[in-house]
Design a protein around this motif. Structure first.
Motif, PDB file in Angstrom:
ATOM      1  N   MET A 153       1.283  -1.147   0.079  1.00 30.86           N
ATOM      2  CA  MET A 153      -0.244  -0.171  -0.034  1.00 30.86           C
ATOM      3  C   MET A 153       0.855   1.088  -0.396  1.00 30.86           C
ATOM      4  N   VAL A 154       0.485   2.799  -0.164  1.00 30.70           N
ATOM      5  CA  VAL A 154       1.335   3.510   0.217  1.00 30.70           C
ATOM      6  C   VAL A 154       0.129   4.667   0.483  1.00 30.70           C
ATOM      7  N   ASP A 155       0.901   6.134   1.018  1.00 36.06           N
ATOM      8  CA  ASP A 155      -0.008   6.517   2.178  1.00 36.06           C
ATOM      9  C   ASP A 155      -0.266   7.623   0.937  1.00 36.06           C
ATOM     10  N   VAL A 156      -1.596   7.896   1.031  1.00 35.32           N
ATOM     11  CA  VAL A 156      -2.308   9.950  -0.057  1.00 35.32           C
ATOM     12  C   VAL A 156      -2.400  10.850   0.563  1.00 35.32           C
ATOM     13  N   GLN A 157      -2.808  11.614   0.054  1.00 35.96           N
ATOM     14  CA  GLN A 157      -3.086  13.177   1.184  1.00 35.96           C
ATOM     15  C   GLN A 157      -3.831  13.988   0.099  1.00 35.96           C
ATOM     16  N   TYR A 158      -4.920  14.306   0.446  1.00 35.12           N
ATOM     17  CA  TYR A 158      -5.767  15.242   0.183  1.00 35.12           C
ATOM     18  C   TYR A 158      -4.959  16.068  -0.877  1.00 35.12           C
ATOM     19  N   LEU A 159      -5.321  16.500  -1.459  1.00 34.70           N
ATOM     20  CA  LEU A 159      -5.016  18.351  -2.012  1.00 34.70           C
ATOM     21  C   LEU A 159      -6.000  19.083  -2.246  1.00 34.70           C
ATOM     22  N   ARG A 160      -7.085  18.545  -3.190  1.00 36.93           N
ATOM     23  CA  ARG A 160      -8.412  19.657  -3.434  1.00 36.93           C
ATOM     24  C   ARG A 160      -9.041  18.602  -4.452  1.00 36.93           C
ATOM     25  N   MET A 161      -9.782  19.407  -3.992  1.00 32.85           N
ATOM     26  CA  MET A 161     -11.709  19.224  -4.872  1.00 32.85           C
ATOM     27  C   MET A 161     -10.973  19.706  -6.312  1.00 32.85           C
ATOM     28  N   LEU A 162     -12.312  19.209  -7.284  1.00 29.24           N
ATOM     29  CA  LEU A 162     -11.685  19.478  -8.824  1.00 29.24           C
ATOM     30  C   LEU A 162     -12.491  20.297  -8.956  1.00 29.24           C
ATOM     31  N   LYS A 163     -12.188  21.687  -9.607  1.00 38.35           N
ATOM     32  CA  LYS A 163     -13.929  22.201  -9.803  1.00 38.35           C
ATOM     33  C   LYS A 163     -15.073  22.643 -10.250  1.00 38.35           C
ATOM     34  N   ARG A 164     -14.998  21.143 -10.938  1.00 40.91           N
ATOM     35  CA  ARG A 164     -16.424  20.145 -11.075  1.00 40.91           C
ATOM     36  C   ARG A 164     -16.441  18.935 -11.307  1.00 40.91           C
ATOM     37  N   PHE A 165     -17.415  17.751 -10.772  1.00 45.32           N
ATOM     38  CA  PHE A 165     -17.098  16.653 -10.780  1.00 45.32           C
ATOM     39  C   PHE A 165     -17.169  15.917 -12.120  1.00 45.32           C
ATOM     40  N   LEU A 166     -15.561  15.250 -12.585  1.00 48.48           N
ATOM     41  CA  LEU A 166     -15.867  14.599 -13.802  1.00 48.48           C
ATOM     42  C   LEU A 166     -17.233  13.357 -14.411  1.00 48.48           C
ATOM     43  N   PRO A 167     -17.821  13.278 -13.753  1.00 51.53           N
ATOM     44  CA  PRO A 167     -18.541  11.878 -14.667  1.00 51.53           C
ATOM     45  C   PRO A 167     -17.509  10.804 -15.362  1.00 51.53           C
ATOM     46  N   LEU A 168     -17.744   9.184 -14.632  1.00 53.71           N
ATOM     47  CA  LEU A 168     -17.453   8.777 -16.551  1.00 53.71           C
ATOM     48  C   LEU A 168     -17.927   8.970 -17.220  1.00 53.71           C
ATOM     49  N   THR A 169     -19.560   9.047 -18.031  1.00 50.97           N
ATOM     50  CA  THR A 169     -19.989   9.453 -19.646  1.00 50.97           C
ATOM     51  C   THR A 169     -19.170  10.598 -19.626  1.00 50.97           C
ATOM     52  N   GLU A 170     -19.260  11.500 -19.054  1.00 50.34           N
ATOM     53  CA  GLU A 170     -18.178  12.999 -20.064  1.00 50.34           C
ATOM     54  C   GLU A 170     -16.772  12.530 -20.430  1.00 50.34           C
ATOM     55  N   LEU A 171     -16.409  11.452 -19.284  1.00 53.55           N
ATOM     56  CA  LEU A 171     -15.258  10.230 -19.549  1.00 53.55           C
ATOM     57  C   LEU A 171     -14.843  10.050 -21.503  1.00 53.55           C
ATOM     58  N   LYS A 172     -16.298   9.219 -21.230  1.00 58.39           N
ATOM     59  CA  LYS A 172     -15.838   8.700 -22.569  1.00 58.39           C
ATOM     60  C   LYS A 172     -16.648   8.827 -23.648  1.00 58.39           C
ATOM     61  N   LYS A 173     -17.278   9.583 -23.063  1.00 59.07           N
ATOM     62  CA  LYS A 173     -17.323  10.352 -24.541  1.00 59.07           C
ATOM     63  C   LYS A 173     -16.426  11.202 -25.089  1.00 59.07           C
ATOM     64  N   TYR A 174     -15.366  11.362 -24.012  1.00 57.75           N
ATOM     65  CA  TYR A 174     -13.778  12.032 -24.843  1.00 57.75           C
ATOM     66  C   TYR A 174     -13.492  10.909 -25.394  1.00 57.75           C
ATOM     67  N   HIS A 175     -13.342   9.895 -24.454  1.00 56.21           N
ATOM     68  CA  HIS A 175     -12.325   8.600 -24.986  1.00 56.21           C
ATOM     69  C   HIS A 175     -12.874   7.824 -26.560  1.00 56.21           C
ATOM     70  N   LEU A 176     -13.877   7.793 -26.896  1.00 61.47           N
ATOM     71  CA  LEU A 176     -14.540   7.171 -27.984  1.00 61.47           C
ATOM     72  C   LEU A 176     -14.448   8.319 -29.528  1.00 61.47           C
ATOM     73  N   GLN A 177     -13.851  10.071 -28.789  1.00 68.27           N
ATOM     74  CA  GLN A 177     -13.663  10.767 -29.865  1.00 68.27           C
ATOM     75  C   GLN A 177     -12.896  10.343 -30.027  1.00 68.27           C
ATOM     76  N   HIS A 178     -11.704  10.656 -29.421  1.00 64.62           N
ATOM     77  CA  HIS A 178     -10.310  10.059 -29.813  1.00 64.62           C
ATOM     78  C   HIS A 178      -9.918   9.358 -29.883  1.00 64.62           C
ATOM     79  N   ARG A 179     -10.799   8.143 -29.415  1.00 66.39           N
ATOM     80  CA  ARG A 179     -10.566   6.714 -30.001  1.00 66.39           C
ATOM     81  C   ARG A 179     -10.693   6.749 -31.408  1.00 66.39           C
ATOM     82  N   SER A 180     -11.999   7.565 -32.540  1.00 67.06           N
ATOM     83  CA  SER A 180     -11.809   7.777 -34.127  1.00 67.06           C
ATOM     84  C   SER A 180     -10.746   8.263 -34.265  1.00 67.06           C
ATOM     85  N   SER A 181     -10.870   9.715 -34.243  1.00 67.86           N
ATOM     86  CA  SER A 181     -10.350  11.016 -34.693  1.00 67.86           C
ATOM     87  C   SER A 181      -8.329  11.260 -33.658  1.00 67.86           C
ATOM     88  N   GLY A 182      -7.944  10.891 -32.848  1.00 73.62           N
ATOM     89  CA  GLY A 182      -6.585  10.644 -32.132  1.00 73.62           C
ATOM     90  C   GLY A 182      -6.973  11.942 -30.933  1.00 73.62           C
TER      91      GLY A 182
END
Length: 218
Positions: A153-182
């Motif tokens: 295991m490792v030890d981790v320390q909180y840094l900060r919240m992101l300015k907004r939550f980045l949901p998996l659904t949004e990340l997946k859309k970018y992944h599909l875009q990037h997979r097809s077009s780079g």
């Protein structure tokens, strides 16, 4: 070439990431110019950014709640906690590569809306995960021995919240875009090795994801 010598060459080639089955001569073991450009092919750099998954909603195993979200990390002394309970060899090996000061995304998994909630940093490099020897712990592993422990295991320390939550659904859309077009998320481990609770990120992947907190949702 004798079989014994060929076996050693194949092992070294696989470790370097070269898929060729032809053994390099001694004079070619260093990086060589490519035929097309004449540029030197550099060895891949070790990961320096990470994505680490944990469950922010209550789930009980043997009467014990395994919940641990980013808000729980914030409440810990010095906002620091060990990252225990990893029981996948590849995820464990990634943790063993982590260096103090490296940053990781805190990813909420197995919940109503999975996604990236915030940032933390590695403050202690890999050491023995004590929960593997605790019979009362849900992550107890009776096959692991104190003189040859399986899990780290490792030890981790909180840094900060992101300015907004980045949901998996949004990340997946970018992944599909990037997979097809780079694009930087085309090979992101979150989608190519989805079951891993600890995943490496390239610098391009990390920087792109971090930039999304300043963008409107896709």
């Amino acid at each position: 070439m004798p079989p014994k010598k060929r076996a050693r060459v194949m092992k070294r080639t696989a470790k370097s990431g070269d898929s060729s089955e032809t053994a390099p001569s001694k004079s070619k073991r260093k990086a060589a110019p490519t035929v097309e450009t004449g540029e030197t092919v550099a060895a891949p750099l070790p990961p320096c950014h990470w994505l680490m998954k944990s469950e922010p909603e209550s789930r009980f195993e043997n009467g014990i709640d395994v919940k641990f979200g980013i808000e729980d990390l914030k409440k810990m002394p010095d906002q620091t906690s060990c990252w225990d309970g990893v029981r996948n060899y590849q995820a464990r090996n990634f943790m063993r590569q982590m260096k103090e000061g490296q940053q990781a995304f805190f990813y909420h998994s197995n919940c109503k809306e999975p996604g990236i909630a915030g940032l933390m940093k590695i403050v202690k490099e890999a050491y023995v995960d004590h929960t593997q020897f605790d019979k009362k712990d849900v992550h107890y592993d009776g096959t692991s021995k104190t003189d040859n422990p399986k899990w780290s295991m490792v030890d981790v320390q909180y840094l900060r919240m992101l300015k907004r939550f980045l949901p998996l659904t949004e990340l997946k859309k970018y992944h599909l875009q990037h997979r097809s077009s780079g694009g930087p998320l085309k090979n992101m481990a979150l989608f190519t090795r989805a079951r891993l609770s600890v995943q490496p990120l390239t610098t391009d992947e990390f920087d792109f994801i971090l930039s999304l907190e300043d963008e409107e949702p896709l």
